[in-house]
Design an enzyme around this catalytic site. Structure first.
Site, PDB file in Angstrom:
ATOM      1  N   GLU A  72      16.188  24.455  57.646  1.00  0.00           N
ATOM      2  CA  GLU A  72      15.272  24.381  58.784  1.00  0.00           C
ATOM      3  C   GLU A  72      13.823  24.520  58.334  1.00  0.00           C
ATOM      4  O   GLU A  72      12.950  23.760  58.738  1.00  0.00           O
ATOM      5  CB  GLU A  72      15.605  25.481  59.803  1.00  0.00           C
ATOM      6  CG  GLU A  72      14.695  25.407  61.012  1.00  0.00           C
ATOM      7  CD  GLU A  72      15.037  26.424  62.092  1.00  0.00           C
ATOM      8  OE1 GLU A  72      14.657  26.187  63.236  1.00  0.00           O
ATOM      9  OE2 GLU A  72      15.677  27.439  61.783  1.00  0.00           O
ATOM     10  N   ASP A  92      20.599  27.252  57.927  1.00  0.00           N
ATOM     11  CA  ASP A  92      19.698  27.805  58.942  1.00  0.00           C
ATOM     12  C   ASP A  92      19.545  29.292  58.627  1.00  0.00           C
ATOM     13  O   ASP A  92      20.471  30.077  58.829  1.00  0.00           O
ATOM     14  CB  ASP A  92      20.253  27.615  60.353  1.00  0.00           C
ATOM     15  CG  ASP A  92      19.203  27.929  61.426  1.00  0.00           C
ATOM     16  OD1 ASP A  92      18.149  28.493  61.076  1.00  0.00           O
ATOM     17  OD2 ASP A  92      19.439  27.618  62.600  1.00  0.00           O
ATOM     18  N   ILE A  94      17.687  31.715  59.972  1.00  0.00           N
ATOM     19  CA  ILE A  94      17.791  32.573  61.166  1.00  0.00           C
ATOM     20  C   ILE A  94      18.046  31.678  62.362  1.00  0.00           C
ATOM     21  O   ILE A  94      17.147  31.010  62.857  1.00  0.00           O
ATOM     22  CB  ILE A  94      16.504  33.395  61.437  1.00  0.00           C
ATOM     23  CG1 ILE A  94      16.085  34.215  60.220  1.00  0.00           C
ATOM     24  CG2 ILE A  94      16.707  34.320  62.641  1.00  0.00           C
ATOM     25  CD1 ILE A  94      14.804  35.022  60.426  1.00  0.00           C
ATOM     26  N   ASP A  95      19.284  31.647  62.823  1.00  0.00           N
ATOM     27  CA  ASP A  95      19.599  30.910  64.054  1.00  0.00           C
ATOM     28  C   ASP A  95      19.527  31.935  65.195  1.00  0.00           C
ATOM     29  O   ASP A  95      20.299  32.887  65.223  1.00  0.00           O
ATOM     30  CB  ASP A  95      20.989  30.286  63.963  1.00  0.00           C
ATOM     31  CG  ASP A  95      21.254  29.342  65.126  1.00  0.00           C
ATOM     32  OD1 ASP A  95      20.273  28.762  65.649  1.00  0.00           O
ATOM     33  OD2 ASP A  95      22.420  29.184  65.523  1.00  0.00           O
TER      34      ASP A  95
END
Length: 283
Positions: A72, A92, A94-95
């Site tokens: 990301e 990702d 930090i989702d």
């Protein structure tokens, strides 16, 4: 015969845990002392720091240039988001960044691995809950090393559906999102939920806590790991128009079975969302 990707899978689990601990530490020590205006900066810094930990660990193990990375943070900085046949990590860090800032307890690290454009395994660590979800193609899905399975509910009226309203606040899109939610709620279903993270939502389908998750506007790094976990837990993935699932399309329905998925699809109001692998215009 030696299992070619076992080492990669084991490392992914280890790195995901390490990344989750870093997020938890940042949340506990730093968020409390921040003003609202500086929380965005913390998220960006934590996101970047966690992605560096993940990619650094993987490059150290497998060597520079042997594997590709779609993340990301790196895509946000202009790196391409194209899935090739090469071994590729889809990350990702930090989702659930908004959850992270507010201390809402669903924040996940998501790492998936694909070879020849096929997903081989996925790891999702819901770090504030301390739940480690993982799955390898053909080998089942697990939460904290216990096997998990989708629910056996076939009656839509007895189902819970999970979704998100996304980050796009364009009035036309918001209207379609809430119109879809209203139509699904009025089928009627038992309830609509949303955890604020696509990776966690997919894991909730995999454990049987909810029957389906759908969203338009998500990215490949939000759902790649969850896609493996859902399928290995016995669930299915479809496009929101009922066609085959396409990781780069930014739209998806994951469900416990075909009956629930197709009933939801009837109600979804589709709106356009640019593909993750669409060519980036150069200025």
């Amino acid at each position: 015969m030696e299992d070619q990707w076992q080492k990669a899978y084991d490392l992914a689990v280890e790195v995901t845990k390490k990344a989750g601990e870093e997020i938890r530490k940042a949340g506990e020590s730093e968020i409390r002392v921040l003003t609202k205006s500086s929380t965005v900066d913390l998220v960006t810094k934590t996101d970047e720091r966690v992605e560096k930990i993940i990619i650094g660990s993987l490059k150290e193990e497998f060597g520079e240039g042997t594997h590709c990375f779609i993340g990301e943070e790196s895509v946000a900085k202009g790196e391409p988001c194209i899935l090739t046949d090469k071994p590729t990590w889809i990350i990702d860090p930090i989702d659930g960044t908004t959850n992270f800032v507010h201390g809402f307890p669903f924040v996940a690290v998501s790492i998936a691995f694909a070879v020849n454009k096929q997903l081989e395994f996925g790891v999702v660590y819901s770090c504030l809950e301390d739940k480690m979800y993982k799955a390898r193609k053909g080998k089942g899905a697990f939460c904290n090393d216990e096997p998990i399975q989708v629910s056996d509910v076939k009656d839509i009226h007895k189902s819970i559906i999970i979704s998100e309203h996304g980050t796009d606040r364009t009035p036309e899109k918001v209207t379609k999102i809430f119109s879809t939610m209203q139509k699904i709620l009025c089928i009627p279903v038992h309830g609509l939920r949303g955890s604020g993270t696509a990776a966690t939502n997919m894991c909730l389908v995999a454990t049987g806590a909810v029957e389906a998750f759908f969203e338009i506007g998500i990215h490949c790094w939000d759902i790649a790991a969850g896609a493996v976990i859902v399928q290995e837990a016995g669930g299915i993935l479809l496009d929101v128009d009922g066609g085959p699932f396409d990781l780069m399309s930014r739209r998806m329905v994951s469900a416990n079975n075909d009956i629930i998925a197709k009933r939801i699809i009837k109600e979804i109001e589709i709106f356009p969302s640019m593909r993750d692998d669409a060519p980036v215009e150069k200025h």
